[in-house]
Design an enzyme around this catalytic site. Structure first.
Site, PDB file in Angstrom:
ATOM      1  N   TYR A  86       0.982   7.047  12.063  1.00 29.64           N
ATOM      2  CA  TYR A  86       0.099   6.492  11.024  1.00 29.64           C
ATOM      3  C   TYR A  86      -0.358   5.080  11.411  1.00 29.64           C
ATOM      4  O   TYR A  86      -1.556   4.784  11.398  1.00 29.64           O
ATOM      5  CB  TYR A  86       0.840   6.464   9.690  1.00 29.64           C
ATOM      6  CG  TYR A  86       0.014   5.961   8.527  1.00 29.64           C
ATOM      7  CD1 TYR A  86      -0.952   6.771   7.931  1.00 29.64           C
ATOM      8  CD2 TYR A  86       0.192   4.676   8.006  1.00 29.64           C
ATOM      9  CE1 TYR A  86      -1.713   6.312   6.854  1.00 29.64           C
ATOM     10  CE2 TYR A  86      -0.558   4.208   6.943  1.00 29.64           C
ATOM     11  CZ  TYR A  86      -1.506   5.033   6.366  1.00 29.64           C
ATOM     12  OH  TYR A  86      -2.261   4.582   5.305  1.00 29.64           O
ATOM     13  N   ALA A  87       0.607   4.212  11.753  1.00 27.49           N
ATOM     14  CA  ALA A  87       0.253   2.834  12.092  1.00 27.49           C
ATOM     15  C   ALA A  87      -0.668   2.798  13.312  1.00 27.49           C
ATOM     16  O   ALA A  87      -1.608   2.007  13.375  1.00 27.49           O
ATOM     17  CB  ALA A  87       1.514   2.010  12.340  1.00 27.49           C
ATOM     18  N   ASN A 114     -12.787   7.367   4.433  1.00 28.81           N
ATOM     19  CA  ASN A 114     -11.593   7.055   3.644  1.00 28.81           C
ATOM     20  C   ASN A 114     -10.495   8.108   3.783  1.00 28.81           C
ATOM     21  O   ASN A 114      -9.316   7.788   3.626  1.00 28.81           O
ATOM     22  CB  ASN A 114     -12.022   6.914   2.172  1.00 28.81           C
ATOM     23  CG  ASN A 114     -10.846   6.974   1.227  1.00 28.81           C
ATOM     24  OD1 ASN A 114     -10.086   6.008   1.100  1.00 28.81           O
ATOM     25  ND2 ASN A 114     -10.644   8.123   0.581  1.00 28.81           N
ATOM     26  N   ILE A 170      -1.092   1.085  -2.505  1.00 29.46           N
ATOM     27  CA  ILE A 170      -2.011   1.401  -3.595  1.00 29.46           C
ATOM     28  C   ILE A 170      -1.451   2.622  -4.340  1.00 29.46           C
ATOM     29  O   ILE A 170      -1.047   3.613  -3.708  1.00 29.46           O
ATOM     30  CB  ILE A 170      -3.428   1.722  -3.050  1.00 29.46           C
ATOM     31  CG1 ILE A 170      -3.918   0.606  -2.092  1.00 29.46           C
ATOM     32  CG2 ILE A 170      -4.405   1.933  -4.198  1.00 29.46           C
ATOM     33  CD1 ILE A 170      -4.040  -0.771  -2.687  1.00 29.46           C
ATOM     34  N   SER A 215      -5.415  -0.026   7.065  1.00 32.80           N
ATOM     35  CA  SER A 215      -4.180  -0.317   6.317  1.00 32.80           C
ATOM     36  C   SER A 215      -3.576  -1.584   6.916  1.00 32.80           C
ATOM     37  O   SER A 215      -3.809  -1.881   8.099  1.00 32.80           O
ATOM     38  CB  SER A 215      -3.206   0.853   6.505  1.00 32.80           C
ATOM     39  OG  SER A 215      -1.876   0.457   6.260  1.00 32.80           O
ATOM     40  N   SER A 261      -2.805   5.077  14.173  1.00 34.63           N
ATOM     41  CA  SER A 261      -4.146   5.510  13.755  1.00 34.63           C
ATOM     42  C   SER A 261      -4.870   4.384  13.034  1.00 34.63           C
ATOM     43  O   SER A 261      -6.076   4.183  13.213  1.00 34.63           O
ATOM     44  CB  SER A 261      -4.061   6.749  12.860  1.00 34.63           C
ATOM     45  OG  SER A 261      -3.579   6.432  11.563  1.00 34.63           O
ATOM     46  N   LYS A 262      -4.140   3.618  12.234  1.00 37.81           N
ATOM     47  CA  LYS A 262      -4.787   2.560  11.451  1.00 37.81           C
ATOM     48  C   LYS A 262      -5.178   1.378  12.346  1.00 37.81           C
ATOM     49  O   LYS A 262      -6.174   0.702  12.095  1.00 37.81           O
ATOM     50  CB  LYS A 262      -3.875   2.134  10.299  1.00 37.81           C
ATOM     51  CG  LYS A 262      -3.663   3.245   9.256  1.00 37.81           C
ATOM     52  CD  LYS A 262      -4.982   3.725   8.676  1.00 37.81           C
ATOM     53  CE  LYS A 262      -4.843   4.795   7.617  1.00 37.81           C
ATOM     54  NZ  LYS A 262      -6.122   5.227   7.043  1.00 37.81           N
ATOM     55  N   VAL A 300     -12.457  16.844   8.001  1.00 38.96           N
ATOM     56  CA  VAL A 300     -13.068  15.781   8.801  1.00 38.96           C
ATOM     57  C   VAL A 300     -12.360  15.559  10.137  1.00 38.96           C
ATOM     58  O   VAL A 300     -12.785  14.711  10.933  1.00 38.96           O
ATOM     59  CB  VAL A 300     -13.126  14.434   8.029  1.00 38.96           C
ATOM     60  CG1 VAL A 300     -13.973  14.560   6.773  1.00 38.96           C
ATOM     61  CG2 VAL A 300     -11.720  13.930   7.683  1.00 38.96           C
TER      62      VAL A 300
END
Ligand code: NAD
Length: 258
Positions: free
Chosen positions: A154-155, A89, A187, A141, A157-158, A63
């Protein structure tokens, strides 16, 4: 059934939250397109759905590039003639501060986590528009709200997913397309277990992590799947543009330890 006669694309559904969502959505009557970069995992989830009386199509796809996204939607339309729900997701994490993150890592993380939302939504929206509506759910997130030292890409991107969610919600409200994002805390999935496995003492790290959640446990993939089910169903028909925190109280308790 809460999703009767709906068709749902769920990315990253070979594992974790996506897999739990595919199984749940199918139980609620949706026909599910199981998308994952790992062919075997996508096939396994689809087989489990089909064996339990549901209907699923497995698609191996990446994706993080536009052509992968376009082909997922084309194959969905070929198989089911419509698409009502898109659950963006699929995601990857990254464990470096800003000063150590190189261009390849930024490209990988933003490509998988953000470009995917952008291009899958872009390919899906014309069909939803023609059908008179749909529901797009993006997995962000809590790091996208408060940041995460040591997880810069990561942060980032979120956080981008939250803004993209709001933008698409405004751009397509009049088309009847609702766009929401979910912000989970920790999670218990293979992604989290891999992250804890990087620590010197994974069991200790896990117990410390649990303490950050006032409800006294990590989330389960089903905790997020049930929230996504609500957003996917017509029960949430007045909900759009939302940043929905599903975190066992972690965000309000930042700094809380005992
Ligand atoms: P996971 O690793 O168990 O599942 C992610 C799935 O995405 C995997 O099956 C993987 O193969 C797939 N994937 C990765 N890159 C892909 C690509 N380019 N194309 C297609 N598929 C790809 O992780 P999870 O914990 O279930 O995470 C799901 C989402 O939830 C992610 O976006 C993650 O950032 C988010 N999230 C997870 C947590 C957590 O604590 N687990 C917390 C907040 C947000």
């Amino acid at each position: 059934m809460r999703l009767a006669s709906k068709v749902a694309i769920i990315t990253g559904s070979g594992s974790g939250i996506g897999r739990a969502s595919a199984l749940l959505f199918a139980r609620e009557g949706a026909q599910v397109v199981v998308v994952d970069i790992h062919k075997k995992d996508a096939a396994q989830t689809a087989e489990d759905v089909n064996q339990s009386g549901g209907s699923a199509l497995a698609l191996q796809a990446d994706v993080s590039n536009q052509s992968g996204c376009v082909s997922i939607v084309a194959k969905t339309i070929e198989a089911y003639r419509r698409v009502d729900i898109l659950f963006n997701n699929a995601g990857v994490s990254s464990f470096k501060p800003v000063v150590e993150t190189d261009e390849a890592e930024i490209d990988h993380v933003l490509g998988t986590n953000v470009k995917s939302v952008f291009f899958l939504s872009q390919a899906t929206i014309p069909y939803m528009k023609r059908q008179g509506g749909g529901s797009i759910i993006n997995n962000s997130s809590i790091t996208g709200i408060v940041g995460a030292p040591g997880m810069a890409a990561y942060a980032t991107s979120k956080g981008a997913i939250i803004t993209l969610t709001r933008t698409m919600a405004l751009e397509h409200a009049e088309d009847g397309i609702r766009v929401n994002c979910i912000c989970p805390a920790s999670i218990d999935t293979p992604m989290l277990r891999r992250a804890l496995g990087r620590m010197e003492d994974p069991d200790y790290a896990r117990s410390q992590n649990i303490k950050r959640h006032p409800l006294g446990r990590l989330g389960t993939p089903e905790d997020i799947a049930y929230f996504a089910l609500f957003l996917a169903s017509d029960e949430s028909s007045f909900v759009t543009g939302g940043t929905h925190v599903v975190d066992g109280g972690a965000l309000i308790a930042r700094g809380w330890r005992e």
